[in-house]
Design an enzyme around this catalytic site. Structure first.
Site, short mmCIF file in Angstrom:
data_model
loop_
_atom_site.label_atom_id
_atom_site.label_comp_id
_atom_site.label_asym_id
_atom_site.label_seq_id
_atom_site.Cartn_x
_atom_site.Cartn_y
_atom_site.Cartn_z
N ARG A 1 0.79 -1.27 -0.09
CA ARG A 1 0.13 -0.02 -0.05
C ARG A 1 0.75 1.28 -0.02
NH1 ARG A 1 -3.21 -2.84 -1.43
NH2 ARG A 1 -5.18 -3.26 -0.78
N HIS B 1 -1.40 1.16 -9.88
CA HIS B 1 -2.07 0.24 -9.08
C HIS B 1 -2.77 -1.04 -9.93
CE1 HIS B 1 -3.98 -0.44 -4.75
NE2 HIS B 1 -3.62 -1.80 -5.40
#
Length: 325
Positions: free
Chosen positions: A242, A290
């Site tokens: 993350r 992402h």
């Protein structure tokens, strides 16, 4: 008693043949990219579905009606089982669904595509991909020194499903792996497993350091100025966990001082990454939006997880990847 299951129209179409085997037990309701509900088999509109089961996958998560989908879930009076195509639930919305659903199951098969992303980025860096492409563009013929994958030392911080999938590929290509996980222990694809408290020496020795951790209060900004200063000058840093794991200002500052030599990031602290972010323009940082897991195989493997759990659910058996309450 007939159950009702909600899933995305695209997911239903991929699995329609398999789902026909459950048609006597389950009413399958679909939601499309316009937010319209319909019977999966007949296509007839459904005005107010009340599903017992929901398969929440990337078709929803990255689709145009993601907010409407989650609002619908949160407003349901009850939800018996939610199957997620994601591995974690550090997202606040997924946490709310986890709290609502009696049963919440996750999925870890996206790790295969994410591991391929890590190998791609590492090979591109080791083999001077950017420099070769720049020369090709200018029709220049200069031999470039590049590095071996064989013998490269990898530090994989967060040795779960993703870390293990990366390690299997690294070992197959002749690399050396040190995995970091709280429980320590051993693994067939790691030359060593250390705890977070013990990883300092491995960080200083690693050619490639990869983060595969979830975001928690303990892991937030774990890759800070001291972390990067401890790396070798010619090392590579990657983040598949993350964005909040990384102090991005510290990363840029330390890279401008010379280490790490290169960074590849599939996640950032703010997503989408703002156009003004200096991460976009740093010559030694590679950014992907992402999307490391965004392959057809990832969709199919998540579908397979759902189908396996659907069979177990209807048989009253224990579900795989059941998240504790």
């Amino acid at each position: 008693m007939t159950r009702t299951c909600l899933l995305h129209q695209k997911a239903f179409r991929r699995m329609e043949d398999e789902l026909r085997g459950y048609a006597a037990e389950v009413d399958f309701i679909t939601m499309d990219d316009e937010g319209v509900f319909a019977n999966g088999f007949t296509g007839e509109p459904v005005s107010q579905p009340v599903p017992d089961m929901v398969f929440g996958n990337t078709d929803f998560f990255f689709g145009p009606k993601v907010r409407a989908f989650f609002r619908f879930l949160i407003d349901l009076p009850d939800l018996d089982w939610f199957q997620s195509s994601a591995a974690g639930m550090d997202n606040e919305t997924l946490q709310a669904v986890h709290a609502k659903a009696r049963l919440y199951t996750t999925n870890h098969t996206q790790s295969e595509a994410m591991a391929e992303w890590a190998i791609w980025q590492a090979l591109d860096w080791l083999k001077a991909g950017r420099q070769h492409r720049a020369q090709e563009k200018e029709a220049e013929w200069h031999r470039i020194y590049h590095r071996d994958f064989i013998g490269s030392k990898w530090l994989i911080v967060g040795y779960g499903a993703i870390g293990q999938a990366v390690a299997r590929r690294v070992k197959a290509l002749g690399g050396l792996v040190t995995g970091v996980r709280r429980s320590g222990g051993t693994d067939d694809y790691a030359d060593a497993i250390v705890t977070p408290e013990e990883m300092g020496a491995a960080l200083r020795d690693a050619d490639i350091t990869l983060l595969c951790l979830p975001h928690t209060p303990e892991t937030e900004n774990m890759a800070d100025a001291d972390f990067f200063a401890a790396m070798k000058d010619d090392a590579m840093f990657m983040n598949l966990g993350r964005g909040a794991l990384v102090d991005e200002a510290a990363l840029i500052a330390e890279m401008d001082r010379g280490k790490p030599a290169f960074a590849a990031l599939d996640v950032t602290a703010t997503e989408p990454l703002p156009e003004a972010s200096p991460l976009w323009r740093h010559p030694n940082i590679a950014i992907t939006p992402h999307d490391s897991s965004l392959t057809l195989g990832t969709f199919v493997r998540a579908d397979e997880t759902f189908l396996a759990n659907l069979k177990r659910y209807l048989a009253g058996e224990e579900l795989i990847h059941l998240a504790p309450k």
